[in-house]
Design an enzyme around this catalytic site. Structure first.
Site, mmCIF file in Angstrom:
data_model
loop_
_atom_site.group_PDB
_atom_site.id
_atom_site.type_symbol
_atom_site.label_atom_id
_atom_site.label_comp_id
_atom_site.label_asym_id
_atom_site.label_seq_id
_atom_site.Cartn_x
_atom_site.Cartn_y
_atom_site.Cartn_z
ATOM 1 N N CYS A 1 -41.528 -24.030 65.021
ATOM 2 C CA CYS A 1 -41.254 -23.162 63.872
ATOM 3 C C CYS A 1 -39.745 -23.026 63.724
ATOM 4 O O CYS A 1 -39.043 -22.853 64.720
ATOM 5 C CB CYS A 1 -41.892 -21.797 64.097
ATOM 6 S SG CYS A 1 -41.637 -20.637 62.741
ATOM 7 N N GLU B 1 -48.042 -21.711 57.985
ATOM 8 C CA GLU B 1 -47.157 -21.133 56.956
ATOM 9 C C GLU B 1 -47.727 -19.821 56.416
ATOM 10 O O GLU B 1 -46.987 -18.852 56.216
ATOM 11 C CB GLU B 1 -46.926 -22.128 55.824
ATOM 12 C CG GLU B 1 -46.177 -23.390 56.237
ATOM 13 C CD GLU B 1 -44.918 -23.123 57.029
ATOM 14 O OE1 GLU B 1 -44.238 -22.114 56.758
ATOM 15 O OE2 GLU B 1 -44.620 -23.908 57.937
ATOM 16 N N HIS C 1 -47.138 -16.639 58.352
ATOM 17 C CA HIS C 1 -45.846 -15.965 58.156
ATOM 18 C C HIS C 1 -45.954 -14.846 57.119
ATOM 19 O O HIS C 1 -45.209 -13.869 57.180
ATOM 20 C CB HIS C 1 -44.784 -16.973 57.680
ATOM 21 C CG HIS C 1 -44.189 -17.810 58.776
ATOM 22 N ND1 HIS C 1 -43.421 -17.279 59.791
ATOM 23 C CD2 HIS C 1 -44.226 -19.142 59.001
ATOM 24 C CE1 HIS C 1 -43.019 -18.254 60.597
ATOM 25 N NE2 HIS C 1 -43.493 -19.398 60.148
HETATM 26 NI NI NI Z 1 -43.015 -21.220 61.050
#
Ligand code: NI
Length: 177
Positions: A100, A143, A146
């Site tokens: 990440c 994703e 997040h």
């Molecule tokens: Ni990430």
């Protein structure tokens, strides 16, 4: 072209739940996506979520071309996904390595749903509705996490499978995400 600073794990903004986008095809939304694309490409990332550049909106981008940096990866078309909804298809989970841009230099073994349906909109408001599996499904789940303040280390089951790229994969050039 603006390459934005990517927040790193420990910044409280990465732990917040992002807000839905209510207006599409606006100058502000296009400007945000330009910055996100520039930042992701500059850092050779596979994806980026708006909260990673300090913008608390439910916006992610992702995309991977198979190349020497992702020798095992399938192609994932570059995609803008806004206000995503993920529906797991089946019970099967798969474990694989993830990195990440907000956790630079590290990699961990993360369980993800093997197959998902994802729905949402692009920056123009057009509907997206796809069923994907494998690496594509993994990138989308990473994703979208997040947007709910979840970083991949929070999902690692076996903490012995979490460490620095150079130690886990000696001699291999690894990307952060
Ligand atoms: Ni990430």
């Amino acid at each position: 072209m603006t390459i934005r600073k990517v927040l790193r794990m420990g910044d409280a903004r990465l732990l917040q739940r992002a807000e839905p986008v209510s207006h599409f095809d606006t100058q502000q939304l296009h400007a945000l996506l330009t910055d996100m694309r520039d930042t992701m490409h500059a850092l050779n990332g596979a994806g980026l979520a708006a909260p990673q550049i300090g913008v608390g909106l439910r916006v992610v981008i992702f995309g991977v071309q198979r190349n020497s940096r992702y020798p095992d990866a399938e192609n994932v078309p570059e995609t803008v996904l806004i206000n995503p909804v993920i529906t797991p298809l089946g019970e099967t989970m798969e474990e694989d390595w993830e990195g990440c841009l907000s956790v630079p230099g590290l990699r961990g073994m993360v369980p993800r749903h093997a197959q998902i349906r994802y729905q949402g909109r692009d920056e123009f408001g057009a509907l997206i509705d796809l069923t994907v599996s494998g690496f594509h499904a993994r990138v989308v789940q990473h994703e979208c996490d997040h947007l709910d303040g979840i970083l991949y280390p929070m999902r690692i089951r076996d903490m012995t499978k979490f460490g620095y790229n150079e130690e886990l994969f000696p001699g291999r050039e690894m990307q952060d995400e």
